[in-house]
Write a protein that holds these residues in place. Structure first.
Motif, PDB file in Angstrom:
ATOM      1  N   TYR A 181     -46.035  10.231  13.373  1.00 52.58           N
ATOM      2  CA  TYR A 181     -45.445  11.564  13.582  1.00 52.58           C
ATOM      3  C   TYR A 181     -46.571  12.582  13.693  1.00 52.58           C
ATOM      4  CZ  TYR A 181     -42.132  15.462  12.827  1.00 52.58           C
ATOM      5  OH  TYR A 181     -41.365  16.599  12.956  1.00 52.58           O
ATOM      6  N   PHE A 182     -47.222  12.585  14.850  1.00 54.70           N
ATOM      7  CA  PHE A 182     -48.432  13.391  15.021  1.00 54.70           C
ATOM      8  C   PHE A 182     -48.367  14.337  16.212  1.00 54.70           C
ATOM      9  CE2 PHE A 182     -48.946   9.264  17.090  1.00 54.70           C
ATOM     10  CZ  PHE A 182     -49.206   9.651  18.390  1.00 54.70           C
ATOM     11  N   ASP A 183     -47.347  14.201  17.059  1.00 58.16           N
ATOM     12  CA  ASP A 183     -47.274  14.971  18.294  1.00 58.16           C
ATOM     13  C   ASP A 183     -46.869  16.422  17.997  1.00 58.16           C
ATOM     14  OD1 ASP A 183     -45.854  16.132  20.737  1.00 58.16           O
ATOM     15  OD2 ASP A 183     -46.667  14.275  21.580  1.00 58.16           O
ATOM     16  N   ALA A 184     -47.732  17.362  18.347  1.00 57.38           N
ATOM     17  CA  ALA A 184     -47.495  18.775  18.027  1.00 57.38           C
ATOM     18  C   ALA A 184     -46.216  19.298  18.679  1.00 57.38           C
ATOM     19  CB  ALA A 184     -48.687  19.621  18.459  1.00 57.38           C
ATOM     20  N   GLN A 185     -45.932  18.863  19.885  1.00 55.46           N
ATOM     21  CA  GLN A 185     -44.718  19.332  20.563  1.00 55.46           C
ATOM     22  C   GLN A 185     -43.463  18.819  19.865  1.00 55.46           C
ATOM     23  OE1 GLN A 185     -45.162  18.197  24.722  1.00 55.46           O
ATOM     24  NE2 GLN A 185     -45.999  20.215  25.215  1.00 55.46           N
ATOM     25  N   VAL A 186     -43.496  17.577  19.419  1.00 57.76           N
ATOM     26  CA  VAL A 186     -42.352  17.007  18.699  1.00 57.76           C
ATOM     27  C   VAL A 186     -42.142  17.735  17.377  1.00 57.76           C
ATOM     28  CG1 VAL A 186     -41.467  14.941  17.546  1.00 57.76           C
ATOM     29  CG2 VAL A 186     -42.575  14.753  19.787  1.00 57.76           C
ATOM     30  N   ILE A 187     -43.229  17.980  16.657  1.00 59.81           N
ATOM     31  CA  ILE A 187     -43.144  18.684  15.375  1.00 59.81           C
ATOM     32  C   ILE A 187     -42.593  20.094  15.576  1.00 59.81           C
ATOM     33  CG2 ILE A 187     -44.501  19.625  13.467  1.00 59.81           C
ATOM     34  CD1 ILE A 187     -46.405  17.183  13.885  1.00 59.81           C
ATOM     35  N   SER A 188     -43.104  20.808  16.572  1.00 63.45           N
ATOM     36  CA  SER A 188     -42.633  22.165  16.853  1.00 63.45           C
ATOM     37  C   SER A 188     -41.153  22.163  17.222  1.00 63.45           C
ATOM     38  CB  SER A 188     -43.460  22.786  17.978  1.00 63.45           C
ATOM     39  OG  SER A 188     -44.820  22.922  17.601  1.00 63.45           O
ATOM     40  N   HIS A 189     -40.741  21.176  17.996  1.00 61.11           N
ATOM     41  CA  HIS A 189     -39.328  21.073  18.386  1.00 61.11           C
ATOM     42  C   HIS A 189     -38.447  20.837  17.169  1.00 61.11           C
ATOM     43  CE1 HIS A 189     -35.703  18.860  19.715  1.00 61.11           C
ATOM     44  NE2 HIS A 189     -35.731  19.717  20.722  1.00 61.11           N
ATOM     45  N   ASP A 190     -38.883  19.964  16.259  1.00 61.96           N
ATOM     46  CA  ASP A 190     -38.102  19.683  15.054  1.00 61.96           C
ATOM     47  C   ASP A 190     -37.993  20.921  14.163  1.00 61.96           C
ATOM     48  OD1 ASP A 190     -37.644  17.089  15.835  1.00 61.96           O
ATOM     49  OD2 ASP A 190     -39.245  16.229  14.608  1.00 61.96           O
ATOM     50  N   LEU A 191     -39.053  21.689  14.066  1.00 57.60           N
ATOM     51  CA  LEU A 191     -39.019  22.919  13.264  1.00 57.60           C
ATOM     52  C   LEU A 191     -38.066  23.935  13.890  1.00 57.60           C
ATOM     53  CD1 LEU A 191     -42.811  23.229  12.417  1.00 57.60           C
ATOM     54  CD2 LEU A 191     -40.973  22.871  10.764  1.00 57.60           C
ATOM     55  N   ALA A 192     -38.105  24.057  15.209  1.00 66.45           N
ATOM     56  CA  ALA A 192     -37.186  24.971  15.886  1.00 66.45           C
ATOM     57  C   ALA A 192     -35.740  24.519  15.707  1.00 66.45           C
ATOM     58  CB  ALA A 192     -37.543  25.061  17.369  1.00 66.45           C
ATOM     59  N   SER A 193     -35.509  23.217  15.782  1.00 73.75           N
ATOM     60  CA  SER A 193     -34.168  22.678  15.572  1.00 73.75           C
ATOM     61  C   SER A 193     -33.671  22.938  14.158  1.00 73.75           C
ATOM     62  CB  SER A 193     -34.154  21.171  15.851  1.00 73.75           C
ATOM     63  OG  SER A 193     -34.478  20.899  17.198  1.00 73.75           O
TER      64      SER A 193
END
Length: 272
Positions: A181-193
């Protein structure tokens, strides 16, 4: 095999080996880093999720003023028991809790901090939403995650050694979960969700991991993490065999005696 169950079970000898070997090897320097970031925000009440054996808890205890309340939680009671047995230097509220269902009131903490725990959450957005729920307005979620496994040399070397030892069904816990779980875009998307409107800051922090011998590295990873559960579920090859193969691979790459490898993680902060 239920990989979620094996990946999140820290029991038996795992808490003791994790605390004694892995904490100084890979977790201590990042604990100091994230505790410093917490202290810079001058909180009055801090919640830690996935506290493990308490390395961040103890770092925050040293850095935060005595009036700051620290509540430290983890899903695994065995890890909390090990944490509570270590002297934190001040009273800590240790509490078993699921990060996806936090037993705390809305808007009750200034900071939620989580060191290398988000990777284990089965629903990252749900866990982040819970963190947001218990944060006061103006508070922040601070957490870190390991970078891709190729940027973490001991973990990568051991994973490749086990891939060779188990060619049909290799135990890939390290690649799949801690380093998955290292992808910055995935992490940012999860935080926005999860409802965070602010743009998160993401900093990459590189450090060094050291151990007295290659064998200690192999024991730490193969026996002091849930990788142990996965290895022990495989037929024909014993835990000792897997540990020895991993030690041989570490020694081949990093030499005999003191070994030194790169570790790398991302530190994320997002305001409520």
């Amino acid at each position: 095999m239920n990989t979620f169950r094996t990946d999140t079970t820290f029991a038996g000898r795992i808490p003791e080996l994790y605390d004694r070997l892995l904490v100084p090897m890979i977790f201590a320097s990042y604990a100091s880093d994230i505790a410093t970031r917490v202290a810079a925000r001058n909180p009055s009440r801090v919640l830690e999720t996935a506290a493990g054996t308490g390395v961040v808890t103890r770092a925050m205890s040293r850095m935060l003023p005595s009036h700051v309340e620290i509540v430290a939680t983890d899903l695994n009671q065995a890890m909390l028991d090990r944490a509570a047995a270590n002297d934190a230097g001040r009273p800590i509220n240790w509490q078993q809790a699921n990060a996806l269902q936090l037993p705390f009131d809305d808007a009750s903490f200034d900071i939620v901090v989580c060191q290398f725990g988000a990777m284990f959450f089965p629903d990252k957005a749900a866990a982040f939403a819970e963190a947001r729920r218990v944060l006061r307005s103006g508070g922040a979620l601070l957490f870190n995650v390991w970078d891709r496994i190729e940027e973490n040399e001991f973990a990568h070397t051991i994973t490749e050694a086990l891939r060779r030892l188990f060619p049909v069904d290799p135990p890939l816990f390290m690649e799949r979960t801690p380093h998955g779980y290292f992808d910055a875009q995935v992490i940012s998307h999860d935080l926005a969700s999860a409802g965070f409107d602010a743009t998160p800051s993401i900093a990459t922090v590189t450090a060094r991991s050291r151990a007295a011998t290659a064998h200690l590295v192999a024991v730490a990873y193969c026996q002091g993490t849930p990788l142990r559960n996965e290895i022990e579920s495989r037929p024909f090859v014993t835990l000792d065999d897997a540990t020895d193969a991993s030690a041989t691979a570490i020694e081949a790459r990093f030499g005999t005696g003191l070994v030194d490898g790169k570790i790398q993680a991302h530190v994320i902060a997002v305001a409520r």
